[in-house]
Each structure stands twice: as C-alpha cells, then as structure tokens.
Design a protein around this motif. Sequence first.
Motif, PDB file in Angstrom:
ATOM      1  N   ARG A   1       0.819  -1.213   0.000  1.00 44.27           N
ATOM      2  CA  ARG A   1       0.000   0.000   0.000  1.00 44.27           C
ATOM      3  C   ARG A   1       0.855   1.266   0.000  1.00 44.27           C
ATOM      4  N   VAL A   2       1.859   1.292   0.864  1.00 43.38           N
ATOM      5  CA  VAL A   2       2.651   2.527   0.946  1.00 43.38           C
ATOM      6  C   VAL A   2       3.459   2.735  -0.336  1.00 43.38           C
ATOM      7  N   VAL A   3       3.859   1.626  -0.955  1.00 42.94           N
ATOM      8  CA  VAL A   3       4.602   1.730  -2.212  1.00 42.94           C
ATOM      9  C   VAL A   3       3.705   2.341  -3.290  1.00 42.94           C
ATOM     10  N   GLN A   4       2.457   1.917  -3.305  1.00 43.70           N
ATOM     11  CA  GLN A   4       1.490   2.486  -4.263  1.00 43.70           C
ATOM     12  C   GLN A   4       1.365   3.998  -4.052  1.00 43.70           C
ATOM     13  N   HIS A   5       1.258   4.352  -2.758  1.00 41.45           N
ATOM     14  CA  HIS A   5       1.124   5.756  -2.378  1.00 41.45           C
ATOM     15  C   HIS A   5       2.352   6.547  -2.859  1.00 41.45           C
ATOM     16  N   ALA A   6       3.527   5.946  -2.640  1.00 44.83           N
ATOM     17  CA  ALA A   6       4.775   6.615  -3.018  1.00 44.83           C
ATOM     18  C   ALA A   6       4.828   6.822  -4.534  1.00 44.83           C
ATOM     19  N   ARG A   7       4.368   5.813  -5.269  1.00 45.88           N
ATOM     20  CA  ARG A   7       4.398   5.928  -6.734  1.00 45.88           C
ATOM     21  C   ARG A   7       3.460   7.035  -7.201  1.00 45.88           C
ATOM     22  N   LYS A   8       2.314   7.120  -6.525  1.00 46.81           N
ATOM     23  CA  LYS A   8       1.336   8.136  -6.900  1.00 46.81           C
ATOM     24  C   LYS A   8       1.920   9.531  -6.645  1.00 46.81           C
ATOM     25  N   GLY A   9       2.611   9.679  -5.540  1.00 44.12           N
ATOM     26  CA  GLY A   9       3.309  10.934  -5.261  1.00 44.12           C
ATOM     27  C   GLY A   9       2.403  12.113  -4.941  1.00 44.12           C
ATOM     28  N   VAL A  10       1.244  11.841  -4.357  1.00 42.32           N
ATOM     29  CA  VAL A  10       0.349  12.928  -3.949  1.00 42.32           C
ATOM     30  C   VAL A  10       0.285  12.942  -2.424  1.00 42.32           C
ATOM     31  N   TYR A  11       0.493  14.117  -1.834  1.00 44.07           N
ATOM     32  CA  TYR A  11       0.628  14.188  -0.385  1.00 44.07           C
ATOM     33  C   TYR A  11      -0.292  15.236   0.228  1.00 44.07           C
ATOM     34  N   GLY A  12      -0.750  14.908   1.448  1.00 42.05           N
ATOM     35  CA  GLY A  12      -1.592  15.849   2.188  1.00 42.05           C
ATOM     36  C   GLY A  12      -0.762  16.695   3.139  1.00 42.05           C
ATOM     37  N   LYS A  13      -1.477  17.531   3.890  1.00 39.51           N
ATOM     38  CA  LYS A  13      -0.824  18.501   4.785  1.00 39.51           C
ATOM     39  C   LYS A  13       0.202  17.888   5.728  1.00 39.51           C
ATOM     40  N   ALA A  14      -0.176  16.735   6.298  1.00 40.73           N
ATOM     41  CA  ALA A  14       0.666  16.142   7.341  1.00 40.73           C
ATOM     42  C   ALA A  14       2.081  15.859   6.849  1.00 40.73           C
ATOM     43  N   SER A  15       2.231  15.656   5.568  1.00 40.16           N
ATOM     44  CA  SER A  15       3.566  15.329   5.034  1.00 40.16           C
ATOM     45  C   SER A  15       4.464  16.560   4.961  1.00 40.16           C
ATOM     46  N   PHE A  16       3.869  17.747   5.106  1.00 41.15           N
ATOM     47  CA  PHE A  16       4.647  18.980   4.895  1.00 41.15           C
ATOM     48  C   PHE A  16       4.963  19.723   6.191  1.00 41.15           C
ATOM     49  N   ARG A  17       4.841  19.024   7.324  1.00 42.40           N
ATOM     50  CA  ARG A  17       4.988  19.731   8.595  1.00 42.40           C
ATOM     51  C   ARG A  17       6.381  20.338   8.779  1.00 42.40           C
ATOM     52  N   ALA A  18       7.385  19.811   8.048  1.00 40.52           N
ATOM     53  CA  ALA A  18       8.744  20.368   8.209  1.00 40.52           C
ATOM     54  C   ALA A  18       9.279  20.895   6.879  1.00 40.52           C
ATOM     55  N   THR A  19       8.368  21.250   5.985  1.00 44.27           N
ATOM     56  CA  THR A  19       8.803  21.660   4.649  1.00 44.27           C
ATOM     57  C   THR A  19       8.732  23.171   4.465  1.00 44.27           C
ATOM     58  N   GLU A  20       9.820  23.735   4.013  1.00 42.26           N
ATOM     59  CA  GLU A  20       9.801  25.184   3.750  1.00 42.26           C
ATOM     60  C   GLU A  20       8.952  25.455   2.503  1.00 42.26           C
ATOM     61  N   GLU A  21       8.277  26.581   2.538  1.00 44.41           N
ATOM     62  CA  GLU A  21       7.342  26.958   1.474  1.00 44.41           C
ATOM     63  C   GLU A  21       7.998  26.908   0.076  1.00 44.41           C
ATOM     64  N   ARG A  22       9.284  27.308   0.013  1.00 42.83           N
ATOM     65  CA  ARG A  22       9.937  27.383  -1.292  1.00 42.83           C
ATOM     66  C   ARG A  22      10.021  26.005  -1.963  1.00 42.83           C
ATOM     67  N   TYR A  23      10.149  24.950  -1.160  1.00 46.44           N
ATOM     68  CA  TYR A  23      10.204  23.613  -1.745  1.00 46.44           C
ATOM     69  C   TYR A  23       8.843  23.257  -2.343  1.00 46.44           C
ATOM     70  N   ILE A  24       7.786  23.602  -1.616  1.00 49.14           N
ATOM     71  CA  ILE A  24       6.435  23.281  -2.109  1.00 49.14           C
ATOM     72  C   ILE A  24       6.209  24.009  -3.430  1.00 49.14           C
ATOM     73  N   LYS A  25       6.613  25.291  -3.452  1.00 41.48           N
ATOM     74  CA  LYS A  25       6.408  26.090  -4.668  1.00 41.48           C
ATOM     75  C   LYS A  25       7.184  25.513  -5.845  1.00 41.48           C
ATOM     76  N   ARG A  26       8.414  25.089  -5.556  1.00 39.27           N
ATOM     77  CA  ARG A  26       9.261  24.653  -6.668  1.00 39.27           C
ATOM     78  C   ARG A  26       8.961  23.222  -7.132  1.00 39.27           C
ATOM     79  N   PHE A  27       8.628  22.336  -6.195  1.00 40.93           N
ATOM     80  CA  PHE A  27       8.596  20.916  -6.557  1.00 40.93           C
ATOM     81  C   PHE A  27       7.209  20.259  -6.527  1.00 40.93           C
TER      82      PHE A  27
END
Lengths: 289, 660
Positions: free
Chosen positions: A154-180
């Motif tokens: 299941r998690v491998v499927q999720h990883a392949r899909k590459g779509v993430y919700g808020k919880a995955s970004f708790r330590a992500t700087e805004e610039r990474y979200i904008k760029r990637f």
Amino acid sequence: MPFFEPELHLTEEEFRLIRDLIYHHCGLFFDEDSKYLLDRRLLQRVTLHNLSGFREYYQFLKYDRKKEQEISDIMDLLTTNETYFFREAFQLRAFTDEIVPELAKLKQRDRTLRIWSAGCSTGEEPYTIAMLLLELGCFDGWRIDIVGSDISHRVVQHARKGVYGKASFRATEERYIKRFFTESEGGYRINDEVRELVTISQMNLFDQNRLALLGKMDVIFCRNVIIYFDETSKKKVIEAFYNTLRGGGYLLLGHSESLMNITTSFALKHLKNDMVYQKTDRTSGGVVT
Amino acid sequence: MKLGSRDEEERRLAVVALRSHPFPSSTQLIFKAMGDESWRVRKEAVTAVLKAQPHEAEVLEALIGALRASENAGLRNSAVEALEQIGAAAVPHLCAHLNDPDPDLRKFIIDILGNIGCDKCLPLLVRALDDDDMNVRVAAAENLGKIGDERALPHLLTVLEGGEIWLKFTVLDALALIGAPVPLVSLAPLLKESLLRRATYDCLGVLGDAQCLPILLQGLQEKAKNAREAAAMALMRVRERLPAEKQSALVDLPLQRLEGGPVAKKLIDSLHSEDPMVLDALVRIVGTIGDARAALPLLRVCRSERLRSVCIDAFRRVGPSLMPELLEHFPTAVPIERGVTAQLIAEFGHVGSEKLLFDGLLDDSAEVRRSCALALGRLKPAGAVTRLAELLDDGEPQVREAALEGLRGFAATEPATLSALASELMHAQLPAKRRNAALILGALSDGERLPPLVKDEDASVRQAAVSSLARVEFPQVVSHLALALSDEEPEVRLAAAHALSDRGGPDALGPLLLALNDTDPWVQTTALKGLAALGESGALQNVVALLDHASGPVLIAALSTVAALGGEKALAPVEKALSHGDEEVVEAAIEVLSGFGGGWIAAHCDALLAHPHWMVRRSFVRALAMLKGAESVPILDRALAGESDQLVRDEIIALLDRLR
C-alpha cells in the motif's frame, strides 16, 4: 460484517504460529504485548478471505499462491508508516553539506550517484533526497538514481502516486512546495523533475534475490526501520546493507538507532551535523555474532 | 589507536583490536576499558572478555573484584554483565564470596546469581534472607523469586511472619513469580498493613483461588487507588480460573449488588487509568456491575483499540439505560466514539436515533459512515435504501462494503426497492457496481437475473454472482456452478467450489469430484471439504488417489476426507502422514486419528514426543492425555523432563495437574 468487536480470538498457539511466520518472512518481531494488535487487525483478513479462523489463516499465509501479497498487506495493518518530508533535518544537513560534496568529488569521473532509501514508507524520504540534490544544482549531466523501497504494498502504491496531504509537509519550507509540487487531487503532487530521479520498489529487506537487483549504492538511508527488528534480524539486514554499499559509502540510520553490538563492519564517522556510518577498508569487517 | 585517546571511537576500535591478541596478554587493558567513561567502549570490552572463554580462576576473581569498584559504576556494571553472561562457570566463584564483609559485594553477587538462574545456590540465597544487611536480604528474596524454585517457598513464608515491611513486599512479588500455591492464612494477615496491600492483592491474583474472593471483593473498596486497582485485577484473574457456574455466583452476583453505590462510582472513576491491564479488569467489573454512570468513561476507554471489544461487552451488560448519556455526548464525541454509539443504537434497537444515523452517513470519518451504514441495515428505517445506495460510491472500500451489507439487510422488508436498485446496478459500466448487483440479487434469491452476471467479462463480478448462486433455488443452478469450475480465474472456481459445497445434495457430487483435479490447491481443498460433508463413500477412491501427490492444505483436507468417507478402515494413509515432513500435515493426522481412539499412539509415541516442531509435540501430548487418561502420566512426566519449549511445558503441566 462485524462492527468493531472480534468474533474470533487469536489463541496463544495461533499467535505464536503467525508471529513466527512473519518473523521468518521479514524479520519483524511482535512480542507478547502485540498479541492484541494481531488479534484485532488480522481478524479482518480472516473475514475477508472467508476463512473459519486464525488457524486456517495461518495455513493461508503458509501455502497460498498469493502469500507474498497477503503478508505485504498485513504489514500495512501491523506497522505504522508515519513519515514526512525533510524529516531529521540535522541528518539531511550532514548529507547535503558533507557527504554529497565528498561523493561529488570522489565520483567526478563516472558521474553517477546511487542512493537507496530503505523502508521509505509513502515516499517522502526519497523525494526529499531528490529535492535536496536538485536544490544543490551541481549534478547536471550526472546519472542520479534514488531507489525508495518498502515492504508494504500500500505505501509503495502511495509513493508511486506521489500525492501528499498537509501532514507530510509539517517540516517543509514553502519554497520547496512552490518549486517541486503542484496542487491536485486534494493534495500536492510531486513534480516530474523530482519523480524522474526516484524509482519506487516493493522490497523485503530479507529477500536476498530482490536486494541483489539493486546494484551498488553510494548512500543508504534506513531511518527508524531496524527498531522493529530483533538482534538477529538487525544483523542480517545490516549485512545486506554492507554488501550493497560501495567501499566508502555511507549508511544513515535514525537518530535512535546504532550499530553497537550488531556489526564492526562500519566506521562511525563524526561529521559536523551528525554521526554517520561509513563502509571503510580500515575495519576488518564482519557482523558481530 | 590508543585506549588513552580522547576520541571515543578510537578507544572503541582499540578494544576491538585487542581481541586479536591472546587474552592473557591483553587482560589488564581490557579490564581498564571495562571502566571507560563511554558505554560503547565498555560494551566492546565486555564482548572481548566473553570471547575469551573459558576463563582461568584469576580472571573470574578479577571480575568479582571489579564489583567492589564503588567509585566507578561503569566498571562495576561491566563486571556484572560479564559475570552474568559467563553464567554457570562463574557460579562457584561467586558463591565463595557470599560471606564477604562488604554488603554491596554480597548484594551484587546475589543479583548476578538470580539473573544466571542458578538453582544450585538456592540454600545460599535462603541463608541470605537472614543477612545482617537489609539490602542483601531484599536482594535474596527478589532473586529467589527470579529463580522460581518452589523449594524456596517455606523460607519465604517464614519471612512473611517477621516485621520488615520492605522485605515482605519483595517476598510477595517473589511468591507471585514462583507461582506455587500459598495458603491464604499466610497472606491474609498482610492486608492489615496498608503498604503491603497492593503487593498482597497482586500475589493473590496469581496464586489465589475461590477462597480469596471475599477478600478481593472487599479490596474493591480500598481507599488507595493502587490497592483498589490491584484488587480489581486480582479479582478478575481469579474469576478466569473458576468454572463458569462459580464465576457467576461468586463474582458476578456480588458485583451486581454494587450498582448505584459509592464503590461502583469509585471503580468507574478509576477508568481513567493509563495501564491497559488495569483498565481491562476495571471495564469487565464495571460492565458486570451494570451501572449506567459508566457510559461516558467506558466510551472514552473505547478509543483504545486494544480495549474496544471488552468495552462493547461491558456496554451490552449495562444495557440500554446508558443510551441517553451517549446520545447527548454524540455531537462532541471523537469519531471512534461516534462509531461505537452507532453500533449500540443498532444493538439496543434504540428508537428515535434514525436521524443521527442518517446524518452519520455524511460524517467526515469513514469509521462513522461505516458504523452508521451497518446500523441502518440492522434497524431498517424507511428511506434507508436510497441513502445506503448513495454510499456504494464512497471513496473508502470499508464504507462501500458496509453500505452493501446494510442494503442486503433489506431483502426481506423492501424487496421491490432493492430489486430496482439491482436492475440499475447490473447494467452499470463499472465492474464494481455490477458486482454489487450480483450480491444484492443473491440476497433477493433472484435466480432469473443472476445467470447473465455469471458470464460477466469481469472476474470479480463472476465471483460474486457464483457465490450468490449458492443461496438461490432454480433448476439450472448446479450446471451453472459446474461450468464456473472451468473459469480461467481461480477465484471464480474457488467461489464455485464453495457454492457447491454449501449447497450439497447428490447433484454436487460429480462437479466436486471434477474439482479435485483443479490446478489450484484451494479449489481442491474446498472440494474435499464439500465431499466430506456429502459423505458419499463412492468418492473415497478419488480422494485416496489424491493422497499420493498432494501436499500442504490439500493433503490436510484429504486426510480428513478419507476418514470422513472411509472411517476406521481407511486410516492407513493417515497414520503414514504422521511421519510427513510438514508439521501442519502431522498435526492434522494426529487430530484425525484421535477421533478413532488411541490404537496408533504406541507405535508413534517416541517420534512425536521428539518431533522438531513445538506445535506437533503440543498436539500429541493433548491427544495422549485425552485418549489414555491416567495411563499417560508416566509418558507425560518423561515428556516434561525433556521439553524445552515453555508453551509445551505449560501444556504438559496443566495436563498432569488434571490427570493426577
């Protein structure tokens, strides 16, 4: 279909049989305290496969043609897969500021960099590594392979899909979200630029045949995975990592994990930002027995 | 690399390097490293010591000497670790120091002996119960418990007659660890001492019988929380050991008399404990008392997955009187609490909560939507079919399955509405919808519209249609099922074999015999089970023919089927299977043979008692005791002496207790 309550209970004997089978398959060891976990969560598999009880389920796990798939499915139920982008920032700093420059120099001639994120869960770690390398911007013309692997289907499927919700970004700087990332499907989709560097694969760390397909790696990230293993299994997995790493390659474990009493094959290297393990020639090598 | 380096890693590697030198020449340096400030270095040094076994007497004495290093705790701990791991070889040296004038050394030695688990030094530890030093006496009691030898029991009981509370406290824990019966008269007086109550109740929980129930029931009124909780746990542990009729009379009825009173209130308030073992006991007690004041505390405990089923049992015992409070709490409840409340609405048939369930179908939480769908299927209020049908498109698979389950519940009460829904679904483009149609048509026993779905292009639809056919009566049903046995998908063939087995009857015999030759072992297994249920002795020949090349589940099912069809005369291949290489097969053979008496036991006894798999040994000793009764005692004694697996040992001990 039951509401919540199990209609069957896992006996001591069945618990032991299933626990040992899982252990021999992938090294995950469930102690007596986890019996309730297996009892409640495996009941839904017994019901789903229309089996009469846990004993028949054990036979199913042992003999069925889809047993590998089934064990992978139950890993989903039994393990937690909590992760997020840019987890353990100090270690990632050690990777970008100290390990990567060293490797960039060392591998200037063949211009390849191979990194394995073992036990990568839903893929945040390998994609983080890819984003960091892209940010560094010094690998134009290089071949970069980042392999993310996990035992759970299941998690491998999720990883392949590459779509993430808020919880995955708790330590992500805004610039990474904008760029990637691009906003889509009720979440954020990782861009193709990052995705191209990453290959996701379903892999049991105990499966020597599958591991042999990986080839040699320069860096292995295996963070917060071996905590689920007992001593014997840790040794087996770390030995596999040793065999997969190139000489001089790095093994990065989680902050609460160490190789103490597991192996003397790696040298503990004190970097500015973190302590990491390196496969060197100065140690005689060998897993502690 | 030097042991004197400032760098921890260098010092560690220096110790590693020392391993390649002969131990006598490096002993001093390794001992120095055992007292290093870094635990990593110390650990390497201990490993180096252990690798050098066997040890000369001087090395062991030096390790014991290191236990005196009061100024260097690291060195002392390293010495303890090394001596414990050296084990039996160190015991005579350790025992020789039990009269040492240093009480700290005596205490360390006793701890080490306890961790080694050496019963040979039992008399010395018993003597240490009278040591001049309190810490040594306590260590002696604690480690006698760890060793677990019943011979220590009278000496420990003598200590309980003395006046040292701390020592008595440790003795109680030791008695619980040893686990041998202790007369109630030795334990009951200890309850006078408030500090000992918790430990006394714990001990009674392990060792007590029906006689101590009045004391434990009284213990539920303890003012101190830890003592009250210990009494509650002990009460439920003793209850579990009683036969069912005594459980009710001696525990449940007295508990029910507490309803509405202050003791029940205190117990309910204790449901805030964090310890799952305590909570488990308290939830059972509170459920038995049946006090509606427990509604919300029990609901809160339901958040723990581990305790949910025991909580729901408690809710059932308390009954519908707790519904008003649960419903009032519903709007602010967390999802899992809302899900449990929906379930209880259905179980108690609570009238007037339909709107809440309908609203729950739109809840953000999949768990709540699922529970409300199942509840509506049970309560069957008007208008639910349409709402549940909408949920068939839910994003979560468990909600879709619950909606389908709910809808199938309406087959008897609203067949027309359900039939219209099935018509719509069976022509849908998505296979998942056609699969739902097949399952609904099965619930409606609709023999007219199911056959086309048996030929659907999608395997999951065919599988659902074939499964549904098992419950439908129309003339061609068996021929449809027989044809499905030739489907290219094993899942469909498996569903057909299940359906034929479920239906039974003479028409099923032919197709089931054909299914014995299927390439999929699970289809074969299902066919074998179906044949066993049919009981047609004419099938015996086909099943026996399968035994030669079958393995795993097919062989297991075939052995049972042979016995079911051929009886005692056909048991030769089953007996042969006792020496099969797969432990599952051997266990199945034991079970089958046990149904026909114990004639086979003598010929296979030694081999089965020495079988490499614990599961086979366990099944065999059970069969042995069941079939041979008291006659099996000497063999079980022999088995116990040679058994190393704890689970099997426990089984043999329980069997011997019963037989003697």
